[in-house]
Design a protein around this motif. Structure first.
Motif, PDB file in Angstrom:
ATOM      1  N   MET A  39       0.841  -1.198   0.000  1.00  0.00           N
ATOM      2  CA  MET A  39       0.000   0.000   0.000  1.00  0.00           C
ATOM      3  C   MET A  39       0.876   1.248   0.000  1.00  0.00           C
ATOM      4  SD  MET A  39      -2.897   1.160   2.818  1.00  0.00           S
ATOM      5  CE  MET A  39      -4.165   0.014   2.281  1.00  0.00           C
ATOM      6  N   PRO A  40       0.536   2.252  -0.801  1.00  0.00           N
ATOM      7  CA  PRO A  40       1.353   3.478  -0.835  1.00  0.00           C
ATOM      8  C   PRO A  40       1.513   4.092   0.555  1.00  0.00           C
ATOM      9  CG  PRO A  40      -0.212   3.483  -2.647  1.00  0.00           C
ATOM     10  CD  PRO A  40      -0.563   2.302  -1.782  1.00  0.00           C
ATOM     11  N   ARG A  41       2.694   4.580   0.816  1.00  0.00           N
ATOM     12  CA  ARG A  41       3.012   5.130   2.133  1.00  0.00           C
ATOM     13  C   ARG A  41       2.101   6.298   2.499  1.00  0.00           C
ATOM     14  NH1 ARG A  41       9.063   7.107   2.896  1.00  0.00           N
ATOM     15  NH2 ARG A  41       8.347   8.474   1.203  1.00  0.00           N
ATOM     16  N   LEU A  75      -0.990   6.775   1.591  1.00  0.00           N
ATOM     17  CA  LEU A  75      -2.307   6.274   1.965  1.00  0.00           C
ATOM     18  C   LEU A  75      -2.266   5.672   3.371  1.00  0.00           C
ATOM     19  CD1 LEU A  75      -5.239   5.613   1.432  1.00  0.00           C
ATOM     20  CD2 LEU A  75      -4.508   3.597   0.120  1.00  0.00           C
ATOM     21  N   LYS A  76      -1.207   4.962   3.685  1.00  0.00           N
ATOM     22  CA  LYS A  76      -1.063   4.425   5.046  1.00  0.00           C
ATOM     23  C   LYS A  76      -1.099   5.548   6.080  1.00  0.00           C
ATOM     24  CE  LYS A  76       1.771   0.355   3.957  1.00  0.00           C
ATOM     25  NZ  LYS A  76       3.096  -0.285   4.177  1.00  0.00           N
ATOM     26  N   GLN A  77      -0.386   6.629   5.787  1.00  0.00           N
ATOM     27  CA  GLN A  77      -0.348   7.751   6.711  1.00  0.00           C
ATOM     28  C   GLN A  77      -1.733   8.356   6.888  1.00  0.00           C
ATOM     29  OE1 GLN A  77       2.268   8.722   8.524  1.00  0.00           O
ATOM     30  NE2 GLN A  77       1.009  10.313   9.518  1.00  0.00           N
ATOM     31  N   TYR A  78      -2.469   8.463   5.792  1.00  0.00           N
ATOM     32  CA  TYR A  78      -3.831   9.004   5.849  1.00  0.00           C
ATOM     33  C   TYR A  78      -4.711   8.135   6.746  1.00  0.00           C
ATOM     34  CZ  TYR A  78      -8.571  10.190   4.386  1.00  0.00           C
ATOM     35  OH  TYR A  78      -9.899  10.530   4.382  1.00  0.00           O
ATOM     36  N   ILE A  79      -4.619   6.818   6.592  1.00  0.00           N
ATOM     37  CA  ILE A  79      -5.448   5.898   7.373  1.00  0.00           C
ATOM     38  C   ILE A  79      -5.097   5.996   8.856  1.00  0.00           C
ATOM     39  CG2 ILE A  79      -5.991   3.461   7.757  1.00  0.00           C
ATOM     40  CD1 ILE A  79      -5.500   3.013   4.754  1.00  0.00           C
ATOM     41  N   MET A  80      -3.817   6.099   9.165  1.00  0.00           N
ATOM     42  CA  MET A  80      -3.412   6.191  10.562  1.00  0.00           C
ATOM     43  C   MET A  80      -3.901   7.494  11.196  1.00  0.00           C
ATOM     44  SD  MET A  80       0.359   4.392  10.731  1.00  0.00           S
ATOM     45  CE  MET A  80       1.061   5.183   9.285  1.00  0.00           C
ATOM     46  N   GLU A  81      -3.883   8.579  10.438  1.00  0.00           N
ATOM     47  CA  GLU A  81      -4.391   9.857  10.956  1.00  0.00           C
ATOM     48  C   GLU A  81      -5.906   9.798  11.133  1.00  0.00           C
ATOM     49  OE1 GLU A  81      -3.067  12.787   8.223  1.00  0.00           O
ATOM     50  OE2 GLU A  81      -0.951  12.652   8.825  1.00  0.00           O
ATOM     51  N   LEU A  82      -6.593   9.139  10.206  1.00  0.00           N
ATOM     52  CA  LEU A  82      -8.047   9.039  10.283  1.00  0.00           C
ATOM     53  C   LEU A  82      -8.483   8.239  11.507  1.00  0.00           C
ATOM     54  CD1 LEU A  82     -10.696   9.759   8.766  1.00  0.00           C
ATOM     55  CD2 LEU A  82     -10.500   7.556   7.602  1.00  0.00           C
ATOM     56  N   LYS A  83      -7.675   7.279  11.902  1.00  0.00           N
ATOM     57  CA  LYS A  83      -8.017   6.449  13.072  1.00  0.00           C
ATOM     58  C   LYS A  83      -8.218   7.308  14.312  1.00  0.00           C
ATOM     59  CE  LYS A  83      -6.424   2.555  15.880  1.00  0.00           C
ATOM     60  NZ  LYS A  83      -5.355   1.554  16.092  1.00  0.00           N
ATOM     61  N   SER A  84      -7.405   8.324  14.484  1.00  0.00           N
ATOM     62  CA  SER A  84      -7.523   9.184  15.658  1.00  0.00           C
ATOM     63  C   SER A  84      -8.586  10.267  15.477  1.00  0.00           C
ATOM     64  CB  SER A  84      -6.170   9.843  15.971  1.00  0.00           C
ATOM     65  OG  SER A  84      -5.729  10.626  14.872  1.00  0.00           O
ATOM     66  N   LEU A 130     -12.939   4.147   8.956  1.00  0.00           N
ATOM     67  CA  LEU A 130     -11.950   3.155   8.527  1.00  0.00           C
ATOM     68  C   LEU A 130     -12.591   2.008   7.752  1.00  0.00           C
ATOM     69  CD1 LEU A 130      -9.690   2.938  11.719  1.00  0.00           C
ATOM     70  CD2 LEU A 130      -9.213   4.147   9.579  1.00  0.00           C
ATOM     71  N   ASN A 131     -13.908   1.855   7.866  1.00  0.00           N
ATOM     72  CA  ASN A 131     -14.609   0.821   7.099  1.00  0.00           C
ATOM     73  C   ASN A 131     -14.860   1.325   5.677  1.00  0.00           C
ATOM     74  OD1 ASN A 131     -14.650  -0.984   9.240  1.00  0.00           O
ATOM     75  ND2 ASN A 131     -16.637  -0.266   9.970  1.00  0.00           N
ATOM     76  N   THR A 132     -13.783   1.448   4.950  1.00  0.00           N
ATOM     77  CA  THR A 132     -13.779   2.007   3.598  1.00  0.00           C
ATOM     78  C   THR A 132     -12.915   1.131   2.697  1.00  0.00           C
ATOM     79  OG1 THR A 132     -14.102   4.299   4.376  1.00  0.00           O
ATOM     80  CG2 THR A 132     -13.066   4.020   2.221  1.00  0.00           C
ATOM     81  N   ILE A 133     -13.327   0.974   1.453  1.00  0.00           N
ATOM     82  CA  ILE A 133     -12.456   0.365   0.447  1.00  0.00           C
ATOM     83  C   ILE A 133     -11.567   1.481  -0.072  1.00  0.00           C
ATOM     84  CG2 ILE A 133     -12.347  -0.858  -1.757  1.00  0.00           C
ATOM     85  CD1 ILE A 133     -15.176  -1.886  -1.212  1.00  0.00           C
ATOM     86  N   TRP A 134     -10.311   1.461   0.311  1.00  0.00           N
ATOM     87  CA  TRP A 134      -9.405   2.555  -0.020  1.00  0.00           C
ATOM     88  C   TRP A 134      -9.047   2.542  -1.505  1.00  0.00           C
ATOM     89  CZ3 TRP A 134      -9.832   5.483   3.959  1.00  0.00           C
ATOM     90  CH2 TRP A 134      -9.946   4.925   5.230  1.00  0.00           C
ATOM     91  N   VAL A 135      -8.681   3.710  -2.015  1.00  0.00           N
ATOM     92  CA  VAL A 135      -8.288   3.856  -3.415  1.00  0.00           C
ATOM     93  C   VAL A 135      -6.963   4.610  -3.482  1.00  0.00           C
ATOM     94  CG1 VAL A 135      -8.845   4.984  -5.613  1.00  0.00           C
ATOM     95  CG2 VAL A 135     -10.631   3.772  -4.348  1.00  0.00           C
ATOM     96  N   SER A 136      -6.078   4.126  -4.322  1.00  0.00           N
ATOM     97  CA  SER A 136      -4.819   4.828  -4.592  1.00  0.00           C
ATOM     98  C   SER A 136      -4.624   4.936  -6.096  1.00  0.00           C
ATOM     99  CB  SER A 136      -3.636   4.088  -3.961  1.00  0.00           C
ATOM    100  OG  SER A 136      -3.445   2.809  -4.571  1.00  0.00           O
ATOM    101  N   CYS A 137      -3.961   6.000  -6.528  1.00  0.00           N
ATOM    102  CA  CYS A 137      -3.584   6.179  -7.936  1.00  0.00           C
ATOM    103  C   CYS A 137      -2.164   6.715  -7.981  1.00  0.00           C
ATOM    104  CB  CYS A 137      -4.530   7.148  -8.643  1.00  0.00           C
ATOM    105  SG  CYS A 137      -6.163   6.478  -9.019  1.00  0.00           S
ATOM    106  N   GLU A 138      -1.305   6.009  -8.711  1.00  0.00           N
ATOM    107  CA  GLU A 138       0.107   6.380  -8.793  1.00  0.00           C
ATOM    108  C   GLU A 138       0.608   6.194 -10.218  1.00  0.00           C
ATOM    109  OE1 GLU A 138       2.306   5.256  -4.750  1.00  0.00           O
ATOM    110  OE2 GLU A 138       1.669   3.501  -5.874  1.00  0.00           O
TER     111      GLU A 138
END
Length: 285
Positions: free
Chosen positions: A177-179, A181-190, A196-204
């Motif tokens: 997983m793109p770094r 996006l990981k950072q976004y998910i960790m920030e969203l947790k707090s 967090l119950n989302t199907i995440w999307v990345s575009c690179e």
């Protein structure tokens, strides 16, 4: 009618042919009668909006223009030529009509529900798709094609009864997983853990040069498909959730290979078959 079996003539009565034709017709009728047109069946290698591979939803990108001799995955236009970019604007507008006009989808309107992560839809109801927060990815702004900063839209193909297994545990995010996006998910947790119950999307960009040329990418109105849209239960009026991908400053005059992925524990990626991922190219003059 006569034919030869092991050198001996055999006569086949025309009634057998008639019986065979009738049998095929009856089987065809039964299949047509019992297949629900709202159900998207898992057929290996399907290539349209019901693209499903091995029970895993396909990721679909729009706009797409089919022309003889040209790749369907290439979005190429001249931002200073109105005729050139309006072809893509019109294609996107046509794709999004069902989202803007509920009357175009049978059953939509009377059973639309304003869902959120706390209030999923009741049985037989369908979630409304948020189209108000796509700016600048709106028709009135030509989806930003005239500014050399175009938008595309993504959705998942529909599989009846399929439930995503979310990446909602920040301690077990996949290595690939793109770094960012990981950072976004960790920030969203707090900030708001229920999202967090989302199907995440990345575009690179696919390759190092593409990553350099693609520029900033913004995903609207959120970083994926909300979990409350699933499972798809064939309810009348259902529309798949969308995300808009805004390429803010892609490099012009060069081909950029793009790969977008949907992220859930039960989604595998193969952009060649659009299984959980999709490949396309941008070429902006």
């Amino acid at each position: 009618m006569a034919c030869t079996v092991r050198g001996k003539p055999v006569v086949i009565h025309p009634a057998f042919y008639a019986a065979g034709i009738i049998l095929v017709a009856v089987i065809g009728f039964l299949i047509f009668y019992h297949v629900d047109p709202r159900v998207h069946y898992a057929i290996f290698g399907a290539s349209d909006d019901t693209n499903i591979v091995n029970g895993i939803p396909g990721l679909i990108v729009r706009p797409r223009i089919t022309e003889a001799g040209k790749s369907e995955s290439l979005i190429m236009y001249n931002s200073s030529d109105r005729n050139s970019y309006m072809r893509w604007v019109d294609a996107l507008d046509d794709f999004l009509k069902v989202y803007r006009k509920p009357g175009l989808t049978p059953g939509r309107g009377s059973n639309i529900y304003n869902c959120d992560y706390i209030q999923p839809p009741a049985p037989g109801r369908v979630c409304d798709v948020d189209i108000k927060n796509w700016m600048p990815c709106i028709k009135e702004n030509y989806f930003n094609y005239h500014k050399s900063a175009p938008c595309v839209f993504l959705k998942l193909s529909q599989i009846s009864g399929w439930r995503p297994s979310f990446y909602n545990d920040t301690n077990s995010l996949p290595e690939a997983m793109p770094r960012e996006l990981k950072q976004y998910i960790m920030e969203l947790k707090s900030e708001d853990a229920k999202q967090l119950n989302t199907i995440w999307v990345s575009c690179e960009g696919e390759n190092p040069a593409d990553m350099e040329n693609i520029g900033p990418v913004n995903i609207l109105p959120r970083r994926g498909f909300p979990g409350y849209f699933y499972p798809y239960e064939n309810s009348e009026g259902y529309l798949s959730p969308l995300v808009a991908i805004h390429f803010e400053r892609p490099r012009t005059g060069i081909l950029i290979n793009v790969e977008c992925k949907a992220w859930a524990r039960n989604i595998k990626h193969d952009s060649a078959s659009s299984m959980g991922a999709v490949h396309f190219e941008l070429m902006i003059d």
